[in-house]
Write a protein that holds these residues in place. Structure first.
Motif, PDB file in Angstrom:
ATOM      1  N   MET A   1      86.764  59.377   8.845  1.00 28.92           N
ATOM      2  CA  MET A   1      87.595  58.741   9.868  1.00 28.92           C
ATOM      3  C   MET A   1      89.072  58.860   9.509  1.00 28.92           C
ATOM      4  O   MET A   1      89.930  59.004  10.384  1.00 28.92           O
ATOM      5  CB  MET A   1      87.203  57.271  10.028  1.00 28.92           C
ATOM      6  CG  MET A   1      85.886  57.075  10.750  1.00 28.92           C
ATOM      7  SD  MET A   1      85.566  55.344  11.148  1.00 28.92           S
ATOM      8  CE  MET A   1      84.076  55.506  12.160  1.00 28.92           C
ATOM      9  N   GLY A   2      89.360  58.812   8.212  1.00 27.69           N
ATOM     10  CA  GLY A   2      90.733  59.001   7.772  1.00 27.69           C
ATOM     11  C   GLY A   2      91.246  60.396   8.094  1.00 27.69           C
ATOM     12  O   GLY A   2      92.397  60.569   8.503  1.00 27.69           O
ATOM     13  N   ILE A   3      90.386  61.414   7.927  1.00 28.77           N
ATOM     14  CA  ILE A   3      90.779  62.785   8.246  1.00 28.77           C
ATOM     15  C   ILE A   3      91.035  62.931   9.746  1.00 28.77           C
ATOM     16  O   ILE A   3      92.019  63.546  10.172  1.00 28.77           O
ATOM     17  CB  ILE A   3      89.704  63.781   7.779  1.00 28.77           C
ATOM     18  CG1 ILE A   3      89.651  63.813   6.238  1.00 28.77           C
ATOM     19  CG2 ILE A   3      89.982  65.183   8.319  1.00 28.77           C
ATOM     20  CD1 ILE A   3      88.514  64.645   5.679  1.00 28.77           C
ATOM     21  N   ALA A   4      90.124  62.352  10.557  1.00 29.53           N
ATOM     22  CA  ALA A   4      90.329  62.410  12.007  1.00 29.53           C
ATOM     23  C   ALA A   4      91.611  61.686  12.400  1.00 29.53           C
ATOM     24  O   ALA A   4      92.386  62.170  13.237  1.00 29.53           O
ATOM     25  CB  ALA A   4      89.126  61.801  12.729  1.00 29.53           C
ATOM     26  N   THR A   5      91.845  60.533  11.793  1.00 26.83           N
ATOM     27  CA  THR A   5      93.078  59.789  12.060  1.00 26.83           C
ATOM     28  C   THR A   5      94.301  60.597  11.649  1.00 26.83           C
ATOM     29  O   THR A   5      95.353  60.530  12.292  1.00 26.83           O
ATOM     30  CB  THR A   5      93.072  58.448  11.301  1.00 26.83           C
ATOM     31  OG1 THR A   5      91.915  57.700  11.681  1.00 26.83           O
ATOM     32  CG2 THR A   5      94.313  57.629  11.619  1.00 26.83           C
ATOM     33  N   ALA A   6      94.155  61.370  10.570  1.00 28.79           N
ATOM     34  CA  ALA A   6      95.267  62.206  10.108  1.00 28.79           C
ATOM     35  C   ALA A   6      95.660  63.239  11.160  1.00 28.79           C
ATOM     36  O   ALA A   6      96.793  63.712  11.175  1.00 28.79           O
ATOM     37  CB  ALA A   6      94.907  62.900   8.800  1.00 28.79           C
ATOM     38  N   GLY A   7      94.720  63.593  12.055  1.00 30.39           N
ATOM     39  CA  GLY A   7      95.070  64.485  13.161  1.00 30.39           C
ATOM     40  C   GLY A   7      96.099  63.847  14.072  1.00 30.39           C
ATOM     41  O   GLY A   7      97.028  64.512  14.536  1.00 30.39           O
ATOM     42  N   LEU A   8      95.933  62.542  14.327  1.00 30.58           N
ATOM     43  CA  LEU A   8      96.940  61.817  15.100  1.00 30.58           C
ATOM     44  C   LEU A   8      98.264  61.782  14.353  1.00 30.58           C
ATOM     45  O   LEU A   8      99.333  61.953  14.938  1.00 30.58           O
ATOM     46  CB  LEU A   8      96.461  60.385  15.370  1.00 30.58           C
ATOM     47  CG  LEU A   8      95.320  60.198  16.374  1.00 30.58           C
ATOM     48  CD1 LEU A   8      94.912  58.736  16.404  1.00 30.58           C
ATOM     49  CD2 LEU A   8      95.726  60.663  17.753  1.00 30.58           C
ATOM     50  N   ALA A   9      98.170  61.554  13.044  1.00 37.66           N
ATOM     51  CA  ALA A   9      99.386  61.495  12.237  1.00 37.66           C
ATOM     52  C   ALA A   9     100.099  62.841  12.219  1.00 37.66           C
ATOM     53  O   ALA A   9     101.330  62.916  12.297  1.00 37.66           O
ATOM     54  CB  ALA A   9      99.038  61.057  10.811  1.00 37.66           C
ATOM     55  N   ALA A  10      99.310  63.919  12.104  1.00 37.75           N
ATOM     56  CA  ALA A  10      99.912  65.254  12.104  1.00 37.75           C
ATOM     57  C   ALA A  10     100.597  65.546  13.429  1.00 37.75           C
ATOM     58  O   ALA A  10     101.598  66.272  13.479  1.00 37.75           O
ATOM     59  CB  ALA A  10      98.846  66.312  11.816  1.00 37.75           C
ATOM     60  N   SER A  11     100.074  64.967  14.513  1.00 39.09           N
ATOM     61  CA  SER A  11     100.725  65.164  15.814  1.00 39.09           C
ATOM     62  C   SER A  11     102.092  64.499  15.844  1.00 39.09           C
ATOM     63  O   SER A  11     102.986  64.955  16.549  1.00 39.09           O
ATOM     64  CB  SER A  11      99.835  64.614  16.935  1.00 39.09           C
ATOM     65  OG  SER A  11      99.807  63.201  16.942  1.00 39.09           O
ATOM     66  N   GLN A  12     102.238  63.416  15.087  1.00 38.71           N
ATOM     67  CA  GLN A  12     103.554  62.798  14.974  1.00 38.71           C
ATOM     68  C   GLN A  12     104.463  63.622  14.076  1.00 38.71           C
ATOM     69  O   GLN A  12     105.644  63.823  14.372  1.00 38.71           O
ATOM     70  CB  GLN A  12     103.429  61.383  14.412  1.00 38.71           C
ATOM     71  CG  GLN A  12     102.697  60.414  15.333  1.00 38.71           C
ATOM     72  CD  GLN A  12     102.463  59.072  14.670  1.00 38.71           C
ATOM     73  OE1 GLN A  12     102.202  58.974  13.477  1.00 38.71           O
ATOM     74  NE2 GLN A  12     102.556  58.012  15.447  1.00 38.71           N
ATOM     75  N   MET A  13     103.898  64.113  12.973  1.00 40.08           N
ATOM     76  CA  MET A  13     104.710  64.841  12.007  1.00 40.08           C
ATOM     77  C   MET A  13     105.136  66.204  12.539  1.00 40.08           C
ATOM     78  O   MET A  13     106.277  66.626  12.354  1.00 40.08           O
ATOM     79  CB  MET A  13     103.925  65.029  10.706  1.00 40.08           C
ATOM     80  CG  MET A  13     104.736  65.683   9.594  1.00 40.08           C
ATOM     81  SD  MET A  13     103.801  65.839   8.061  1.00 40.08           S
ATOM     82  CE  MET A  13     102.592  67.070   8.496  1.00 40.08           C
TER      83      MET A  13
ATOM     84  N   GLY B   1      98.683  54.428   8.815  1.00 36.17           N
ATOM     85  CA  GLY B   1      97.655  55.419   8.507  1.00 36.17           C
ATOM     86  C   GLY B   1      96.545  54.858   7.648  1.00 36.17           C
ATOM     87  O   GLY B   1      95.395  55.296   7.739  1.00 36.17           O
ATOM     88  N   ILE B   2      96.868  53.885   6.814  1.00 38.90           N
ATOM     89  CA  ILE B   2      95.856  53.248   5.970  1.00 38.90           C
ATOM     90  C   ILE B   2      94.966  52.319   6.783  1.00 38.90           C
ATOM     91  O   ILE B   2      93.739  52.321   6.647  1.00 38.90           O
ATOM     92  CB  ILE B   2      96.524  52.467   4.821  1.00 38.90           C
ATOM     93  CG1 ILE B   2      97.233  53.431   3.867  1.00 38.90           C
ATOM     94  CG2 ILE B   2      95.498  51.623   4.058  1.00 38.90           C
ATOM     95  CD1 ILE B   2      98.083  52.738   2.821  1.00 38.90           C
ATOM     96  N   ILE B   3      95.566  51.507   7.640  1.00 41.45           N
ATOM     97  CA  ILE B   3      94.798  50.428   8.270  1.00 41.45           C
ATOM     98  C   ILE B   3      94.058  50.866   9.540  1.00 41.45           C
ATOM     99  O   ILE B   3      93.057  50.235   9.908  1.00 41.45           O
ATOM    100  CB  ILE B   3      95.680  49.200   8.569  1.00 41.45           C
ATOM    101  CG1 ILE B   3      96.729  49.487   9.641  1.00 41.45           C
ATOM    102  CG2 ILE B   3      96.335  48.703   7.295  1.00 41.45           C
ATOM    103  CD1 ILE B   3      97.556  48.258  10.011  1.00 41.45           C
ATOM    104  N   PHE B   4      94.503  51.946  10.203  1.00 37.91           N
ATOM    105  CA  PHE B   4      93.830  52.335  11.451  1.00 37.91           C
ATOM    106  C   PHE B   4      92.367  52.729  11.223  1.00 37.91           C
ATOM    107  O   PHE B   4      91.484  52.273  11.975  1.00 37.91           O
ATOM    108  CB  PHE B   4      94.595  53.460  12.141  1.00 37.91           C
ATOM    109  CG  PHE B   4      93.991  53.871  13.452  1.00 37.91           C
ATOM    110  CD1 PHE B   4      94.164  53.094  14.593  1.00 37.91           C
ATOM    111  CD2 PHE B   4      93.237  55.035  13.555  1.00 37.91           C
ATOM    112  CE1 PHE B   4      93.597  53.466  15.806  1.00 37.91           C
ATOM    113  CE2 PHE B   4      92.670  55.412  14.761  1.00 37.91           C
ATOM    114  CZ  PHE B   4      92.846  54.624  15.880  1.00 37.91           C
ATOM    115  N   PRO B   5      92.028  53.566  10.209  1.00 39.60           N
ATOM    116  CA  PRO B   5      90.610  53.856   9.978  1.00 39.60           C
ATOM    117  C   PRO B   5      89.801  52.606   9.639  1.00 39.60           C
ATOM    118  O   PRO B   5      88.613  52.533   9.961  1.00 39.60           O
ATOM    119  CB  PRO B   5      90.637  54.831   8.787  1.00 39.60           C
ATOM    120  CG  PRO B   5      91.980  55.443   8.839  1.00 39.60           C
ATOM    121  CD  PRO B   5      92.896  54.359   9.325  1.00 39.60           C
TER     122      PRO B   5
END
Length: 393
Positions: free
Chosen positions: A128-140, A306-310
């Motif tokens: 779930m953290g990796i999937a969430t990182a996709g959202l984060a990468a969209s910001q970055m 990024g830590i708390i969303f997953p």
């Protein structure tokens, strides 16, 4: 794990579309000749479409092959995003954004619902953290790229995003396995019955309200970061995109290492303390003396997010293993309902006070209320314990 990185890519394109409007908002406001408070509806229309139709998408996805549902939603997302790029008016843009939100409502819940099925329980939170990182990468990456493309014309980011999503659609069709529903879910009598089952459980309403309040506060501030940077620091659209680069970097790093932090501190301790820090940083944002400190605050705030969303997604998925799609859609509906409410109220506050501090104070208050609800829900020992084992293994 290869499929998880494909999910990462899906979340990246959906996330890019979700966050794209923040740096573009000042440009589109001028293009369509609308006021600051009305311009927020270009964000809210997408969120409203998602929130309304996610409630139907969840039960539907629990009845059918998740792959089919995801591909159909992604096809609609591609078309509606392309139409945003040729929108002739403010009303048309809002309509196409609404359609994009509807389409996305059938895509992202399948990711959260599929992960607990296709990966080992000990790797659920990491995945779930990796999937969430996709959202984060969209910001970055998505935000500064969107800002750069918009420096040519405001149409360009929408065209590029729809083209990239089309490529991803073909890859997903070839690589993703069929994920068929459990027999009990496939034979439910109506779309309403899964919600009856969920809300008969003691923690569902409390967790849902806590998440709604958090996302309302979060997007109240986030949606107008670009407008604030333009008004107070006189940044251009491309400069706003570059300034927001650190948001995605912090969020992605937090998403990737969050499971390790939660395993040491505990799920709820990590969640509550993270929300407290985020609230304090948001509240302080308009009072920082220079852009460098603002950038540092951006990084830290979204590192924590990024830590708390997953963890929040894991808490939702622990409610009922037989209605994962419904739960995922319910959580996403709450997020986009919060986005709609938060953006509208933030636009009203910003327009009438002419100070971004009114918006960030509103965010901080909602975070405190959300923390109180999560802390109360923690007292339900059987459910909290069930999630704790999954999140710390």
């Amino acid at each position: 794990m290869k499929l998880i990185w494909l999910f990462f890519s899906v979340m990246f394109v959906i996330g890019t579309d979700t966050f794209l409007l923040s740096p573009l908002l000042p440009l589109l406001q001028d293009q369509f000749h609308v006021s600051t408070d009305l311009s927020g509806w270009m964000v809210s229309a997408y969120a409203l479409g998602y929130a309304l139709f996610a409630l139907a998408a969840g039960p539907i996805s629990d009845r059918f092959n998740r792959k089919t549902v995801m591909l159909s939603g992604l096809a609609g997302f591609i078309l509606s995003t392309f139409l945003c790029g040729i929108a002739p008016s403010f009303a048309a843009m809002c309509a196409f954004r609404f359609a994009a939100g509807i389409s996305a409502a059938f895509v992202t819940p399948q990711i959260w619902a599929s992960i607990p099925v296709i990966v080992h329980p000990s790797k659920v939170l990491k995945s779930m953290g990796i999937a969430t990182a996709g959202l984060a990468a969209s910001q970055m990456l998505g935000l500064p790229i969107g800002g750069f493309l918009a420096s040519f014309t405001w149409h360009t980011p929408f065209f590029v995003l729809s083209a990239g999503s089309l490529v991803l659609l073909f890859i997903l069709a070839a690589a993703m396995p069929d994920i068929r529903p459990a027999e009990a879910a496939a034979h439910r009598s109506s779309l309403v019955s899964p919600y009856r089952e969920l809300f008969s459980l003691p923690k569902t309403s409390m967790i849902l309200l806590a998440y709604f309040l958090f996302q309302t506060g979060n997007f109240a501030t986030f949606s107008f970061l670009g407008t604030w940077l333009f008004a107070d620091y006189h940044l251009t659209v491309s400069q706003i995109g570059a300034a927001m680069l650190v948001l995605g970097l912090g969020n992605m790093l937090g998403s990737l290492i969050g499971s390790k932090i939660a395993s040491k501190l505990g799920t709820y301790n990590t969640l509550i303390s993270g929300m407290l820090l985020m609230g304090a940083l948001y509240f302080s944002l308009p009072f920082f003396p220079n852009l460098l400190i603002v950038e540092a605050s951006f990084f830290l705030t979204f590192f924590i997010a990024g830590i708390i969303f997953p963890l929040m997604m894991g808490i939702f998925q622990s409610i009922s293993p037989n209605a994962r799609g419904t739960i995922a859609s319910l959580s996403n509906a709450a997020m986009y309902a919060g986005t709609t409410v938060g953006t509208c109220l933030a636009g009203f506050l910003y327009q009438n006070t002419h100070h971004f501090g009114a918006v960030t104070a509103f965010t901080a208050i909602l975070f405190v209320l959300s923390m109180a609800l999560y802390q109360t829900s923690r007292k339900n020992k059987p459910q909290a314990a069930g999630f704790h084992v999954k999140s710390t293994s």
